[in-house]
Design a protein around this motif. Structure first.
Motif, short mmCIF file in Angstrom:
data_model
loop_
_atom_site.label_atom_id
_atom_site.label_comp_id
_atom_site.label_asym_id
_atom_site.label_seq_id
_atom_site.Cartn_x
_atom_site.Cartn_y
_atom_site.Cartn_z
N TYR A 1 -24.67 17.27 -29.47
CA TYR A 1 -23.35 16.91 -29.98
C TYR A 1 -23.40 16.52 -31.46
O TYR A 1 -22.58 16.98 -32.27
CB TYR A 1 -22.76 15.76 -29.16
N VAL A 2 -24.37 15.68 -31.85
CA VAL A 2 -24.42 15.22 -33.24
C VAL A 2 -24.84 16.33 -34.20
O VAL A 2 -24.58 16.25 -35.40
CB VAL A 2 -25.35 13.99 -33.39
N LYS A 3 -25.48 17.37 -33.67
CA LYS A 3 -25.79 18.53 -34.51
C LYS A 3 -24.55 19.38 -34.75
O LYS A 3 -24.37 19.96 -35.83
CB LYS A 3 -26.88 19.38 -33.85
N ASP A 4 -23.70 19.47 -33.74
CA ASP A 4 -22.53 20.34 -33.82
C ASP A 4 -21.32 19.67 -34.48
O ASP A 4 -20.54 20.33 -35.17
CB ASP A 4 -22.13 20.80 -32.42
N ARG A 5 -21.16 18.38 -34.26
CA ARG A 5 -19.97 17.66 -34.73
C ARG A 5 -20.13 17.27 -36.20
O ARG A 5 -21.16 16.73 -36.60
CB ARG A 5 -19.76 16.40 -33.87
N GLU A 6 -19.10 17.55 -36.98
CA GLU A 6 -19.16 17.22 -38.41
C GLU A 6 -18.19 16.10 -38.76
O GLU A 6 -17.13 15.97 -38.15
CB GLU A 6 -18.86 18.45 -39.25
N ALA A 7 -18.59 15.31 -39.75
CA ALA A 7 -17.73 14.26 -40.30
C ALA A 7 -18.08 14.10 -41.77
O ALA A 7 -19.27 14.09 -42.14
CB ALA A 7 -17.94 12.95 -39.56
N PHE A 8 -17.05 14.01 -42.61
CA PHE A 8 -17.25 13.84 -44.05
C PHE A 8 -18.13 14.95 -44.63
O PHE A 8 -19.01 14.71 -45.47
CB PHE A 8 -17.84 12.46 -44.36
N GLN B 1 -21.02 5.88 -28.27
CA GLN B 1 -20.49 5.56 -29.59
C GLN B 1 -20.66 6.74 -30.56
O GLN B 1 -19.77 7.03 -31.36
CB GLN B 1 -21.19 4.32 -30.15
N LEU B 2 -21.78 7.42 -30.45
CA LEU B 2 -22.03 8.56 -31.32
C LEU B 2 -21.09 9.73 -31.03
O LEU B 2 -20.90 10.60 -31.88
CB LEU B 2 -23.49 9.01 -31.20
N HIS B 3 -20.52 9.76 -29.84
CA HIS B 3 -19.55 10.80 -29.50
C HIS B 3 -18.15 10.48 -30.06
O HIS B 3 -17.25 11.33 -29.97
CB HIS B 3 -19.43 10.96 -27.98
N GLY B 4 -17.96 9.26 -30.56
CA GLY B 4 -16.65 8.90 -31.08
C GLY B 4 -15.60 8.92 -29.98
O GLY B 4 -15.86 8.57 -28.83
N GLY B 5 -14.40 9.38 -30.33
CA GLY B 5 -13.30 9.38 -29.37
C GLY B 5 -13.57 10.24 -28.15
O GLY B 5 -13.10 9.93 -27.04
N TYR B 6 -14.36 11.31 -28.31
CA TYR B 6 -14.67 12.16 -27.17
C TYR B 6 -15.51 11.42 -26.12
O TYR B 6 -15.46 11.74 -24.92
CB TYR B 6 -15.40 13.42 -27.64
N ALA C 1 -19.30 9.79 -20.78
CA ALA C 1 -18.37 8.78 -20.27
C ALA C 1 -18.65 8.48 -18.80
O ALA C 1 -18.65 7.31 -18.37
CB ALA C 1 -16.92 9.24 -20.45
N GLN C 2 -18.91 9.53 -18.02
CA GLN C 2 -19.25 9.34 -16.61
C GLN C 2 -20.56 8.56 -16.47
O GLN C 2 -20.70 7.68 -15.61
CB GLN C 2 -19.36 10.70 -15.91
#
Length: 379
Positions: free
Chosen positions: A264-271, A336-341, A350-351
């Motif tokens: 997830y952290v490799k795929d998800r971008e921020a800033f 937390q690293l997933h943010g809102g997802y 979440a499960q």
């Protein structure tokens, strides 16, 4: 687990388990989760694939797979498919009730019950906890009174019982005079054995959890496990395997969640960059990975002790305390690293977050485990 932990035979077994999970569990799991119940057909399918009662000896029709690594493979494959509640249901049957029968049951009891543990005709639950007695089993009020013919009359209430509605029998700890005794109580032909309301849990919803009520339930003399008055001793004797099972589940879930979080952290971008590009993210993941391997090594040593028949209560208490508390924190960090997802239930993290919150409670709270360990240190 780390390389070298499993052998070729274990990996061959994994293929059977993975095919079972892919075919029988994963396609139906969301439906079961919504219904808060898994069907009998799941247990029957597990039986057909040889996944129930792994440790039952060959003389009773079993495979004698007492090497605990086989049980861990079932956990791993269910966790990877995000079907954690099925793992809990099987745990109660195979890691709590079955060891009590194997260790303390008579020859007649083993011949009568062990084949049924494997063919799904006898699904079991553990009925120790009561509304006023959780980790402190000496506080239980359920009573069994001995009758003139040697049978027992059981009265009382239990709560937080996994497989409480779907189960056919419960391993019941009850007061017998001034002491405590252990019974395997079957629901069949016992109208006074009544599941109460189904409890709505935070997570692991597909595994039914309920109250149990016993009103003048007749328990045959042959359903007393071991000797009268030694119930607490027997309950404590099965704690190491039960806590080993929970520790294995904790490690498996952490490993699975970490793997999905890394992607997830490799795929998800921020800033303008992947989340994995931030040093704080990398440091958090590195810390989890290091602590996870330490937990895996600790677990591997405990599995070896268990396989050799030497896993003691203190070692098991230390293992469960460490793995359950670590898992709770690690999964929270990954969420937390997933943010809102991470807050959306369709995401496995979440499960897992909801599921692992049980780890520091079930099988002895962390506080009770600390007392157990401290008492040993200071004795």
């Amino acid at each position: 687990m780390f390389n070298g932990f499993y052998e070729e035979l274990h990996e061959e077994f994994r293929e059977v388990v993975r095919e079972f999970v892919t075919r029988e569990v994963a396609p139906n799991y969301q439906e079961w989760d919504a219904a808060h119940m898994m069907p009998r057909s799941l247990w029957e399918a597990a039986a057909e694939n040889g996944l129930l009662g792994l440790a039952v000896p060959e003389e009773y029709g079993g495979m004698d797979l007492s090497d605990y690594r086989f049980r861990m493979i079932i956990d791993e494959e269910l966790a990877r498919a995000d079907c954690l509640a099925a793992g809990l249901a099987f745990h109660l049957h195979d890691d709590w009730v079955l060891p009590a029968v194997l260790q303390f049951g008579t020859e007649e009891q083993k011949e009568a019950w062990l084949p049924r543990f494997m063919d799904a005709s006898l699904i079991t639950s553990v009925a120790f906890t009561e509304p006023g007695a959780g980790s402190d089993l000496r506080g239980i009020r359920t009573k069994a009174v001995k009758n003139d013919d040697g049978s027992w009359t059981l009265n009382g209430q239990k709560t937080f019982i996994g497989n409480g509605i779907s189960g056919d029998a419960a391993l019941v700890l009850a007061r017998t005079g001034d002491s405590y005794s252990l019974f395997l109580v079957e629901k069949r032909d016992n109208p006074g054995y009544q599941p109460g309301r189904q409890l709505d849990k935070m997570g692991l919803k597909a595994s039914d959890t309920a109250e149990l009520f016993f009103s003048d339930v007749n328990v045959p003399a042959g359903n007393l496990i071991g000797e009268e008055g030694r119930g607490l001793e027997y309950a404590k004797a099965v704690l190491p395997q039960g806590r080993l099972a929970l520790s294995a589940a904790a490690v498996v879930v952490t490993d699975t969640v970490l793997t999905s979080t890394l992607q997830y952290v490799k795929d998800r971008e921020a800033f303008g960059q992947p989340i994995a590009g931030f040093q704080h993210t990398r440091f958090q993941l590195a810390e989890i990975a290091a602590q996870l391997e330490a937990a895996q090594r600790m677990l591997a040593a405990a599995v070896e002790q268990h396989n050799d028949g030497g896993l003691d209560q203190i070692t098991a208490a230390k293992l469960k305390l460490h793995t359950s508390e670590f898992t709770k924190q690690a999964v929270d960090t990954c969420l937390q690293l997933h943010g809102g997802y991470g807050y959306i239930l369709e995401y496995p993290v979440a499960q897992a977050f909801l599921a692992v919150r049980l780890m520091t409670i079930f099988g002895g709270t962390s506080e009770v485990l600390k007392e157990t360990i401290a008492k040993d240190l200071l004795s």
